[in-house]
Design an enzyme around this catalytic site. Structure first.
Site, PDB file in Angstrom:
ATOM      1  N   ASP C 478     -24.869  34.569  13.207  1.00  0.00           N
ATOM      2  CA  ASP C 478     -25.052  35.371  14.425  1.00  0.00           C
ATOM      3  C   ASP C 478     -24.096  34.961  15.543  1.00  0.00           C
ATOM      4  OD1 ASP C 478     -27.161  36.634  13.065  1.00  0.00           O
ATOM      5  OD2 ASP C 478     -28.500  35.018  13.666  1.00  0.00           O
ATOM      6  N   HIS C 479     -22.918  34.534  15.147  1.00  0.00           N
ATOM      7  CA  HIS C 479     -21.889  34.189  16.131  1.00  0.00           C
ATOM      8  C   HIS C 479     -20.670  35.090  15.940  1.00  0.00           C
ATOM      9  CE1 HIS C 479     -23.620  29.808  16.078  1.00  0.00           C
ATOM     10  NE2 HIS C 479     -24.407  30.656  16.692  1.00  0.00           N
ATOM     11  N   PRO C 480     -20.846  36.410  15.982  1.00  0.00           N
ATOM     12  CA  PRO C 480     -19.705  37.284  15.710  1.00  0.00           C
ATOM     13  C   PRO C 480     -18.630  37.118  16.783  1.00  0.00           C
ATOM     14  CG  PRO C 480     -21.520  38.570  16.573  1.00  0.00           C
ATOM     15  CD  PRO C 480     -22.043  37.182  16.332  1.00  0.00           C
TER      16      PRO C 480
END
Lengths: 441, 205, 545
Positions: C478-480
């Site tokens: 969830d670190h795009p």
């Protein structure tokens, strides 16, 4: 609260009027002894001068704190030794006249925002020490306190009402206050320095402390300074001297109560710094004043309530992120309070978050202090311990509760863990939130 | 505002990979397919939770459920309120469970089972459907979940068993930095399982 | 017909997460007028706390946040997914989740507040891999500190534990004391391996800070800190509002309007939930709408002037999608009871593989020993094994006290083929296409993950672990990042070193979308630092205007 007294004490020096500009500078006293300076610092702490004479974020003793009085707002003054902006030109005698008699250097009367009446009880030696310390160890600040009025509740100290408005008379103590016996020392601390009665003694129509009701409890600023006489029902007659000493030193005693609001400030700025002997003297004195039963607290406040043990049966339903419906008291409690105070109300194991049962605030028949605590939280440093609970008012970053939600949760907490349902209404909370309750009648 | 605008099922978020795949995995080992996990995950939000009203106070299976639960948890005392709510959830998800719980109680009454393990083992042997019934009863009491919904959170028995060491998330009551203290040691368990195992997969969150 | 209502400000910001709200706060305090348009609604903590407790699937970080129809966010990490559609060989590894609401996704982060390493900004120069940033660590250092003060970050004394990112100031708060479980893990790693476990810098209060309480270890940073001890973007929203910034919730921006020369942005248009359209004009515009939504907005705004989307003369908008795609394993330790789940979720890290000469061929990574309460998982596991009654209780206690979860953040690499586009088949209720992402894990990252698996196996062996449960394949962290990549050359990048778009002089992007490489540390602090630098630039330019 005693803080007031101190605030008052110090603000006397310049409150309300501009200092006349006199050309002659006072001669600096000979270099005072370290002993004298230490004593002066201690007297200043016991008197909590800094509380009134420093505005939030301001430089120590440079004044600028606004205090509400029935006559309007008084801005505390700069009592640093700066000759032009502070008290640098005061001689010791002029200082003494201000502190004990309310007479300014230019001969005019001070507003009684400063409790010189109380301070007149100070010994010569303590006044001298206070003067020496203020002139010698306090850093001069060349600024005139801003006359701006800060909004409630930016800082309670700011809006601390000042009640010591009508002169009474106090018999001055004499001799070396350090050599007084325990009760005499306690009385000296309670009256001349700590000013417990300023907050805890009810007022008569003239706003002076009621004769014969010393420490019987009174409202101030939305908070209620409870009966702290040794009454077994309405006061603190079940507290031991050690309990009271612990309370004054740390701001809380497990199973009894904890300090927030003005009393939290008293502990932070003053009583937590007193010596063990002085705390014992003060406690011993307070615990032997005449017991006064309370009008509404008929059972010791700390004896109410017990651990709650009910299953948390849930709906299993979730609300969409934009559904911010007001919750009922039980759910406000579960969502905002239970994380720290426990689903069962027992608080944390280390008492960092206090138990809500056996708690003088929740067990009081007056919901005032619980409402104020929910609104404004707790922020009290004593020694190495920083007790902190976030407030839930309209400025909270943690959670902003509505008046109805606060009323509900206060009713829930007092019903579940305390003295019963006092049917607090949203309107009551609204009044306290807006600060209307803080207006001096 | 468009508060009522329809979109995808609102409670789809209830299904994480972990939950969905776990259900799938567990389901594969069962024959009871009545409660399709996928189907359940898209039940419209409007479906209200079964309350006490859904089960008649007079439902004679209510006390049987509690009695069976006591045996299967090896506990003499269980909260009747929780019991009632779990029962309501279980039979709401699958009405056939009412009869099956009744039969499980009959089985229990027919013999003398000295432990949860003895009863569970005998039950699975007598009819494999009891494995699912027992899983649901265990899930109810220990996880606090029935009908894929939370019935109790902090009051679930899994937290009672572990309360000397950890708190239910969001309810920590140790005060700041309590976690630096040494928690209790736990001996290697020696007990045997009662039921045949099911697949279990740990998924990312 | 849609109603047109004109709003105007010096600076118009799209998105109210940590980036947008912190810029708004800085500008409003400098007396600059600011409007912040947030697609999602106003929210509050108490409903999330109750939602969490009512949530059956506790590990679902999106669970307590059921979105509004006009601004849906990914409901979960499932593939297929009803909002973020992923394709390609590693589609499941790019199933990112984030939150569209006031305050943004930091409502459910774990507070890990890493600075990037100086080398992270110079990956190409130092290791011949990926790309360099158009900004260096030294340029960002003061803003890192400003971000740390803003969020309230605790961390170790560099003299005792140097995390590799030089500091001019100490952390605003002392490091968080780690749990017993983490202490044991740290001890094991230091005694039995050449590696080390360090205190993770965290935006979490180790003392009362900014009118928020000290962390009490509720172990629920994700999905919701129940007491506000951890930073989230809503505080910056509140502070910005107190300073006079104007926030408009439920304002879904769908069009970016430019002047006839296509050089300056003149307005943005948003839909309210009833699809009423509103136009907002300003001097400067900042898109701070999360990596995925930012690229989506630039693409959605395509028109005759810019057929490929706004700020997209390079064709790189939506490309170079990166993440810290990781590896995860859960196992049962054979050693003494650890009882994870006491204290905050993520407090300690093996940082030996954040940098090294081997970065010329494989990606860096860091490893978390996740300090997650395992009681629920242990219970499910024990039930699935067939235990009941007394034996079940024994098992729960044992499993809950011995479960260890390790996961990694492995370094992604900018690959233009990993690309976000607009869905041709799915639109939301306002008619705005859903985002779609093609993702193939770069070989560089695959090699990194292989290395991580080796380390995990070593650690499992050292802890006498059993019952290994490896998460199949890879999983999204969830670190795009990367969708509007930063660079010096306008032909192959979208923004310059100040996060200003090459194409439009008054359009800035404040998001992990601008990252040129993704390093290993969590992205939020770098997002905040870049955002504060954007605020600094805007303050200077508006002062001169």
């Amino acid at each position: 609260m005693p803080d007031l007294a101190r605030k008052i004490l110090c603000s006397v020096l310049t409150a309300g009027t501009a200092l006349a500009t006199l050309s002659m500078a006072p001669a600096r006293a000979d270099e005072p002894s370290a002993e004298l300076l230490a004593r002066g610092e201690y007297v200043a702490t016991a008197g909590d001068c800094i509380a009134c004479h420093t505005r939030p974020g301001g430089k120590p003793f440079a004044g600028g704190l606004s205090m509400t009085t029935p006559m309007g707002n008084v801005i505390s003054t700069n009592i640093t030794p700066d000759p032009d902006h502070g008290i640098g030109k005061y001689t010791e005698q002029e200082f003494e006249q201000s502190v004990r008699h309310g007479i300014r250097r230019d001969g005019s009367r001070l507003y009684p925002a400063m409790p010189y009446v109380s301070y007149s009880g100070m010994t010569d030696e303590d006044v001298k020490a206070l003067y020496a310390w203020l002139m010698h160890d306090v850093k001069p600040v060349a600024e005139i306190p801003p006359a701006t009025e800060l909004n409630f509740p930016a800082n309670l100290r700011i809006t601390m009402a000042v009640w010591n408005l009508v002169a009474g008379s106090t018999t001055p103590e004499t001799g070396d206050s350090a050599t007084f016996d325990k009760l005499r020392r306690g009385r000296y601390l309670a009256h001349a320095l700590e000013h417990c009665g300023t907050c805890h003694t009810p007022r008569n129509m003239m706003l002076t402390e009621k004769e014969g009701s010393y420490l019987a409890g009174a409202s101030l600023l939305g908070w209620y300074a409870p009966d702290i006489t040794p009454s077994k029902t309405g006061g603190i007659g079940n507290w031991t001297e050690d309990n009271l000493v612990a309370y004054l030193r740390t701001g809380h005693v497990n199973g009894l109560s904890q300090a927030a609001g003005p009393m939290g400030e008293v502990v932070e700025h003053s009583t937590s710094h007193l010596t063990d002997a002085d705390l014992h003297a003060l406690a011993a004195y307070i615990l032997q004043v005449p017991a006064m039963d309370d009008d509404v607290d008929h059972t010791p406040r700390e004896q109410f309530g017990q651990v709650l043990n009910t299953p948390d049966i849930r709906t299993g339903e979730l609300t969409r992120i934009d559904r911010l419906d007001e919750m009922d008291g039980q759910h406000v409690y579960d969502a905002n309070c239970a994380a720290c105070h426990g689903d069962n109300g027992a608080g944390t194991d280390d008492h960092y978050a206090p138990s809500l049962f056996h708690n003088g605030v929740v067990g009081s028949a007056r919901p005032d202090n619980l409402i104020m605590t929910v609104l404004h939280g707790v922020d009290r440093t004593a020694g190495n311990e920083h007790a902190f609970m976030p407030g839930f008012d309209q400025k909270s970053d943690v959670q902003r509760l509505s008046n109805a939600e606060i009323a509900s949760v206060v009713n829930y907490v007092m019903t579940t863990f305390g003295s019963g349902n006092h049917n607090v209404t949203a309107e009551q909370v609204g009044t306290m939130r807006s600060g209307e309750a803080t207006k001096v009648p | 505002m468009a508060a009522d605008r329809s979109c995808f099922p609102t409670n789809i978020h209830l299904a994480s990979p972990n939950a969905m795949r776990m259900r799938r995995a567990l389901r594969m080992s069962r024959r009871d397919m009545l409660l399709g996990a996928m189907g359940a995950a898209v039940v419209a939000l409007g479906a209200s939770r079964p309350g006490f009203a859904a089960t008649e106070e007079a439902d004679p299976v209510v006390p049987l459920f509690l009695a069976v639960s006591r045996r299967l948890t090896d506990r003499d005392v269980l909260d009747p309120q929780i019991s009632h709510a779990l029962y309501a959830g279980i039979i709401h998800a699958n009405p056939e469970r009412r009869e099956q719980i009744h039969k499980l109680h009959d089985l229990m009454a027919s013999g003398s089972f000295a432990s949860a393990r003895a009863l569970a083992s005998a039950a699975e042997h007598s009819d494999p459907v009891f494995k699912d019934v027992i899983h649901e009863i265990m899930t109810g009491w220990y996880r606090g979940v029935a009908d894929q919904k939370v019935v109790v959170y902090r009051s679930a028995l899994m937290f009672d068993i572990t309360k000397d060491a950890v708190y239910p998330k969001t309810y920590a009551a140790g005060g700041p930095f309590y976690w630096t203290q040494t928690p209790p040691e736990v001996a290697v368990p020696t007990g045997e399982p009662a039921l045949s195992p099911s697949r279990f997969v740990v998924e990312p969150t | 017909m849609p109603s047109e209502q004109d709003l105007s400000a010096d600076v118009v910001i799209v998105g109210s997460g940590v980036a947008g709200s912190s810029i708004a706060n800085e500008l409003a305090r400098a007396g600059i007028s600011v409007i912040v348009l947030e697609a999602g609604p106003r929210v509050d903590r108490q409903h999330f706390v109750e939602n969490f407790r009512n949530l059956e699937n506790k590990p679902s970080y999106q669970g307590p946040f059921p979105s509004v129809p006009w601004a849906i966010h990914p409901p979960n990490q499932m593939t297929p997914n009803d909002y973020l559609h992923t394709t390609g060989p590693d589609a499941e590894a790019y199933q990112q989740v984030y939150l569209r609401m006031m305050g943004g996704t930091t409502w459910h982060w774990a507070g890990c507040a890493w600075r990037y390493l100086p080398s992270d900004f110079e990956l190409k120069t130092r290791y011949g891999q990926g790309r360099d940033w158009a900004v260096k660590y030294e340029d960002l250092e003061p803003f890192y500190y400003q971000a740390e003060v803003m969020m309230g970050v605790c961390g170790p004394d560099p003299a005792v534990e140097d995390l590799g990112s030089p500091r001019r100031q100490p952390y605003p708060m002392e490091a968080l004391p780690i749990s017993y479980a983490a202490q044991q893990f740290r001890k094991l790693v230091s005694e039995k391996t050449p590696y080390r476990v360090v205190h993770e810098p965290q935006a979490r209060n180790t003392r009362p800070y900014d009118n928020r309480p000290t962390c009490e270890g509720h172990n629920n940073c994700m999905p919701i800190c129940p007491i506000g001890a951890m930073y989230n973007g809503s505080y910056s929203v509140y502070h910005a509002e107190a300073a006079g910034a104007h926030f408009v919730p439920n304002a879904v921006v769908y069009k970016i309007e430019r002047d006839s020369a296509n050089k300056r942005v003149t307005a943005v248009h948003y839909y309210d939930p009833d699809k009423g359209s509103h136009r907002v004009t300003g001097k400067y515009f900042v898109i701070a709408a999360h990596c995925i939504e930012t690229a989506k907005l630039l693409l959605v705004s395509a028109d005759e002037q810019s057929p490929d989307g706004i700020a997209n003369s390079s064709g790189h908008v939506g490309r170079n999608m990166m993440d810290h795609t990781g590896v995860q394993v859960t196992f049962i330790s054979g050693d003494k009871a650890l009882w994870p789940g006491r204290g905050p979720l993520e407090t300690n890290v093996i940082d030996n593989f954040r940098d090294g000469t081997w970065r010329n061929e494989r990606g860096a990574y860091l490893v978390h020993m996740v300090d997650d309460n395992q009681v629920d998982l242990a219970t499910s596991l024990a039930i699935s094994k067939g235990y009941v009654g007394r034996e079940l209780e024994e098992q729960i206690r044992y499993l809950a006290s011995h479960t260890v979860r390790l996961f990694s953040h492995n370094e992604g690499l900018a690959d233009p083929d990993n690309r976000l586009t607009l869905s041709q088949t799915h639109k939301d209720v306002l008619g705005i296409p859903h985002p779609e992402v093609y993702y193939k894990l770069p070989e560089y990252t695959v090699k990194s993950c292989e290395h991580t698996r080796g380390l995990f196996r070593e650690l499992i062996g050292l802890m006498h672990g059993t019952d290994e449960q490896w998460t199949p394949g890879y999983f999204p962290q969830d670190h795009p990042a990367g969708s509007t990549i930063m660079g010096t050359d306008p032909r192959d990048s979208v923004v310059d070193g100040f996060c200003r778009t090459h194409d439009h002089e008054n359009l800035f992007i404040a998001s992990s979308a601008v990252f040129s490489s993704v390093g290993t540390g969590n992205i939020t602090l770098t997002v905040a630092a870049l955002a504060l630098r954007v605020a600094d630039t805007l303050k200077k330019e508006l002062a001169h205007a």
